[in-house]
Design a protein around this motif. Structure first.
Motif, PDB file in Angstrom:
ATOM      1  N   ALA A 695       0.821  -1.204   0.000  1.00 26.08           N
ATOM      2  CA  ALA A 695       0.000   0.000   0.000  1.00 26.08           C
ATOM      3  C   ALA A 695       0.848   1.243   0.000  1.00 26.08           C
ATOM      4  O   ALA A 695       0.565   2.241  -0.671  1.00 26.08           O
ATOM      5  CB  ALA A 695      -0.924  -0.021   1.221  1.00 26.08           C
ATOM      6  N   VAL A 699       0.914   4.193  -2.910  1.00 28.12           N
ATOM      7  CA  VAL A 699       0.638   5.588  -2.592  1.00 28.12           C
ATOM      8  C   VAL A 699       1.814   6.484  -2.961  1.00 28.12           C
ATOM      9  O   VAL A 699       1.640   7.602  -3.469  1.00 28.12           O
ATOM     10  CB  VAL A 699       0.273   5.724  -1.100  1.00 28.12           C
ATOM     11  CG1 VAL A 699       0.122   7.180  -0.716  1.00 28.12           C
ATOM     12  CG2 VAL A 699      -1.035   4.984  -0.810  1.00 28.12           C
ATOM     13  N   SER A 712      -7.231   4.468  -5.803  1.00 31.88           N
ATOM     14  CA  SER A 712      -7.343   4.304  -4.347  1.00 31.88           C
ATOM     15  C   SER A 712      -8.796   4.271  -3.910  1.00 31.88           C
ATOM     16  O   SER A 712      -9.210   3.464  -3.060  1.00 31.88           O
ATOM     17  CB  SER A 712      -6.595   5.441  -3.640  1.00 31.88           C
ATOM     18  OG  SER A 712      -5.228   5.433  -3.978  1.00 31.88           O
ATOM     19  N   TYR A 716     -10.811   1.185  -2.165  1.00 33.70           N
ATOM     20  CA  TYR A 716     -11.490   1.372  -0.882  1.00 33.70           C
ATOM     21  C   TYR A 716     -12.939   0.870  -0.941  1.00 33.70           C
ATOM     22  O   TYR A 716     -13.411   0.137  -0.073  1.00 33.70           O
ATOM     23  CB  TYR A 716     -11.439   2.844  -0.493  1.00 33.70           C
ATOM     24  CG  TYR A 716     -12.359   3.169   0.643  1.00 33.70           C
ATOM     25  CD1 TYR A 716     -12.020   2.811   1.955  1.00 33.70           C
ATOM     26  CD2 TYR A 716     -13.580   3.792   0.408  1.00 33.70           C
ATOM     27  CE1 TYR A 716     -12.869   3.099   2.979  1.00 33.70           C
ATOM     28  CE2 TYR A 716     -14.438   4.077   1.446  1.00 33.70           C
ATOM     29  CZ  TYR A 716     -14.068   3.725   2.743  1.00 33.70           C
ATOM     30  OH  TYR A 716     -14.925   4.000   3.759  1.00 33.70           O
ATOM     31  N   CYS A 757      -7.772   5.716   2.740  1.00 30.54           N
ATOM     32  CA  CYS A 757      -6.898   4.916   1.892  1.00 30.54           C
ATOM     33  C   CYS A 757      -6.490   3.668   2.645  1.00 30.54           C
ATOM     34  O   CYS A 757      -6.109   3.738   3.815  1.00 30.54           O
ATOM     35  CB  CYS A 757      -5.629   5.716   1.512  1.00 30.54           C
ATOM     36  SG  CYS A 757      -5.991   7.196   0.572  1.00 30.54           S
ATOM     37  N   THR A 760      -4.778  -3.084  -0.442  1.00 33.12           N
ATOM     38  CA  THR A 760      -5.667  -3.796  -1.370  1.00 33.12           C
ATOM     39  C   THR A 760      -6.506  -4.827  -0.664  1.00 33.12           C
ATOM     40  O   THR A 760      -7.575  -5.160  -1.120  1.00 33.12           O
ATOM     41  CB  THR A 760      -4.832  -4.463  -2.476  1.00 33.12           C
ATOM     42  OG1 THR A 760      -3.898  -5.334  -1.871  1.00 33.12           O
ATOM     43  CG2 THR A 760      -4.127  -3.417  -3.315  1.00 33.12           C
TER      44      THR A 760
END
Length: 772
Positions: A695, A699, A712, A716, A757, A760
């Motif tokens: 993650a 980002v 993102s 989510y 955020c 996955t």
């Protein structure tokens, strides 16, 4: 027995037998007439009433045929098995009718179901069973020897109770040397006897004479009676008394008191002295009249001495004899007419009466048959019969003197269950006399009124979680009918409620209408249901009616609150991030909870139960929002653990506890260092590090571009739907970026936007990056 009687008297009675047979065949519109000789033995067959009236013998039995006789004496009886009339007791014609001819008595034969009335008249013929007789055994006469030839002397006539040919037919006088006998008939049919002097009397030759007067009837065998006449011959008295008029007529009212003067008879004698003195006497009179009238022998005044009754006899005839001392006599006739007075109250006799009448009887149904009679005559004997006007009945006349009481309209037992009928009969006398008779008619019930519930719809609230068999309440119906027709039973109409038979939910007591719950209700499964209850009576055919029953399930606080967010899982930990630059009132997150109960049982309140630093955070009582209560400082620990308790408003209240992890940090490395501790403390899955690194990489490389932001957000939303899908909690839509109070419980009053955020596979991650 008719054959035996005919054979015994075949030679003498053949004409009479023919007449008897002809009378037996006479039938006119419901009437029959028979003839029977008097003095017949008990059981003597009068006639075949069934054949003569055209009625089947079985009808006499099924119709309960019976004889209605007036006066209390019933001379004949009805043999219903053979349909014949037979002699019940010996009939004495003379006792029954006296001299009245023809002699008969009448009665009615009544049948029931339906009511039929026949009038029967039986004529009683005379049999020569009485001998002639005279009032006295001896008659003493004094006759002057100078009496002229052809002088007449009145003699007392004989009396024979029989009539017709059996009555006295001739008189004979023996010996007939000096006198002969003459019999005279009067206009009214009566006879009087005179003895006429044929040869002059000579006292010196024969001072006394004895004669025998014989009265003989014409019956078979002949019967006779005698009276001796003793004649004393006196010296000459040549003038006989003479009545002022041969016939006297007088009137007197019935019931006149004793001593009332009827009339006065006058006679004169041309002689002087003792030979001119006249005395009066009643020569002969019927036995009945002798007790009613008396004459003054000196004045000739006739008075009533007994009770006069017009209904027994309307006229009386007296033969008054005027005599002088010389033996001369003259006879005059006194006819007394009795004037009727209205002294007899009309009589009412109940011939047939039905005490009970079905309420569905059609108009015209006969209730009773009455006979009215008044012994008076003319207007005093004319009667009028009526009933009270406040009842649905009327009077109808059938035969003379007979009235039927019939229904005038349909009856309704539910309105009036019985009627009191007053029968009034009055004559037309002055003043009129009347009499009354009261009868009571009960109306029997017919099942014509259906049951009626006191309410068309019933509604009753029942708390959920009730015990099976609970008595909920009772329905009640009434029936205006009576007896079996009003005995009610209650039944549940079968139907399905949400696929469940209503008979598995409730039952109704067939006797008293009490409704019982058969199972424990759950408000969260069914909030209300309705069904029909039928009330049916026990009539034939039965009648019924239906009422609707609605059962409302009352909610109870039997469900604790359920926390929707933050999601509590066993394999991951969700953490909210708070920057150290956060001001007072900074919204950290919001605890979202629901309660499947309703009303105040679903009103939720939020309280902070435990916290790493209670001075840093607070929870909104109504909305569950977690906010900072002071400025975050560098000294505050990165890892903050909050325990929030959610309580409902039920009695007693129920609660749920949720753990909220908060990370106080400005950068990811700081969070990651603490995050590792979180993972170790909670023994989360070893794959957590891999997801965090992945993650962070994503980002770091893509957050500058819009594509990174879009991806993102997509990740989510996708992960959030997976969390709700795999959760064991009720499926209630919840979208963290934009949530609102969709249940209307008042627990979520504002709308907030979040940008979150995650990795996955956020279901296996405890860290959420928050950007205010």
């Amino acid at each position: 027995m008719d054959g035996v009687w005919i054979n015994a008297r075949r030679g003498r009675w053949q004409p009479l037998i023919v007449i008897v047979c002809l009378y037996k065949l006479i039938l006119v519109a419901g009437q029959a007439r028979y003839s029977v000789p008097e003095e017949q033995a008990e059981g003597f067959v009068v006639g075949n009433i069934a054949r003569d009236l055209g009625v089947d013998v079985s009808r006499l039995v099924t119709g309960k045929a019976r004889i209605l006789a007036k006066g209390g004496r019933q001379f004949v009886d009805l043999n219903k098995d053979k349909g014949t009339l037979v002699i019940k007791e010996r009939i004495d014609r003379e006792q029954l009718c006296g001299k009245t001819t023809p002699c008969s008595f009448s009665f009615e034969v009544i049948l029931e179901n339906p009511i039929q009335l026949y009038r029967v008249t039986v004529e009683v013929t005379d049999v020569n069973d009485n001998s002639p007789s005279f009032p006295k055994n001896e008659i003493n006469l004094k006759i002057v020897e100078s009496v002229a030839t052809g002088t007449r002397f009145s003699l007392v006539r004989g009396n024979d109770p029989d009539v017709g040919v059996n009555d006295i037919q001739k008189y004979t006088l023996k010996p007939s040397d000096h006198f002969k006998l003459e019999v005279h008939s009067q206009p009214d049919g009566e006879k009087y006897i005179e003895m006429v002097l044929q040869n002059a009397l000579d006292r010196e030759k024969q001072e006394t004479h004895t004669l025998v007067l014989i009265g003989s009837d014409g019956g078979e065998p002949h019967r006779s009676g005698t009276v001796r006449i003793h004649i004393t011959v006196l010296d000459a008295n040549d003038n006989a008394p003479v009545c002022s008029q041969p016939v006297y007529r007088a009137e007197i009212r019935e019931n006149s008191p004793g001593g009332t003067v009827v009339t006065t008879v006058k006679a004169t004698d041309a002689d002087t002295g003792l030979n001119g003195e006249v005395s009066y006497s009643i020569a002969y009179v019927a036995i009945e009249a002798s007790n009613l009238f008396a004459i003054n022998s000196q004045t000739g005044e006739i008075k009533a001495v007994g009770k006069l009754d017009f209904e027994k006899s309307k006229t009386y005839q007296l033969n008054v004899q005027a005599s002088d001392h010389g033996g001369y006599t003259d006879t005059c006739k006194v006819i007394i007419q009795i004037i009727d007075e209205n002294d007899n109250v009309p009589a009412i006799q109940m011939m047939s009466f039905s005490h009970s009448l079905s309420e569905d009887s059609p108009p015209g149904t006969t209730v009773a048959v009455v006979n009215v009679d008044d012994a008076d005559s003319e207007r005093n004997g004319v009667v009028k019969c009526s009933i009270n006007t406040d009842v649905p009945f009327k009077m109808e006349s059938s035969l003379t003197g007979y009235y039927s009481i019939v229904t005038e309209a349909f009856l309704d037992r539910e309105s009036v269950s019985e009627y009191n009928i007053t029968i009034t009969v009055s004559d037309q006398g002055s003043p009129p006399l009347s009499s009354t008779k009261h009868i009571n008619v009960k109306v029997s019930d017919v099942n014509d009124s259906p049951p009626k519930f006191d309410q068309a719809e019933y509604s009753k609230a029942v708390p959920e979680n009730n015990s099976p068999g609970l008595s909920v309440f009772a329905v009640s119906a009434t029936d205006a009918d009576w007896g079996q027709n009003a005995r009610l039973s209650y039944f549940l109409e079968e139907k399905e409620i949400n696929g469940i038979a209503v008979s598995s939910l409730v039952s109704v007591n067939s006797e008293n209408g009490v409704i019982h719950a058969l199972k424990s209700f759950d408000y969260e499964q069914i909030k209300w249901f309705e069904f029909n209850v039928t009330a049916r009576d026990a009539g034939s055919p039965p009648l019924s009616s239906t009422a609707t029953v609605k059962i409302l399930i009352q909610d109870q606080n039997d469900n604790p609150p359920q926390v929707l967010y933050p999601v509590q899982t066993g394999g991951s930990m969700v953490a909210e991030m708070v920057p150290r630059s956060a001001d007072v009132g900074y919204l950290v997150t919001k605890v979202v909870a629901v309660d499947v109960d309703s009303g105040q049982n679903a009103w939720l309140s939020y309280k902070l139960q435990k916290a790493t630093d209670r001075a840093l955070f607070e929870v909104g009582l109504q909305n569950g929002e977690i906010r900072t209560v002071r400025q975050v400082s560098d000294k505050d620990a990165v890892k903050q653990r909050l325990s929030v308790i959610v309580e409902d408003n039920g009695q007693p209240s129920r609660s749920a506890t949720v753990i909220v992890n908060v990370a106080v940090a400005d950068s990811f490395p700081e969070v990651l260092s603490e995050f590792t501790d979180f993972a170790q403390d909670k023994e989360y899955n070893d794959n957590l590090t891999f997801y965090l690194v992945l993650a962070l990489a994503v980002v770091s490389f893509l957050f500058i571009t819009c594509l990174v932001v879009i991806v993102s957000v997509k990740i989510y939303r996708w992960r959030q739907s997976r969390i709700l899908y795999h959760s064991s909690l009720p499926v209630i839509p919840y979208y963290p970026p934009r949530y609102s109070d969709t249940l209307g419980t008042g627990t979520l009053q504002h709308v907030y936007n979040y940008e979150v955020c995650r990795t996955t596979d956020s279901r296996k991650s405890d860290l959420v990056f928050v950007d205010p």
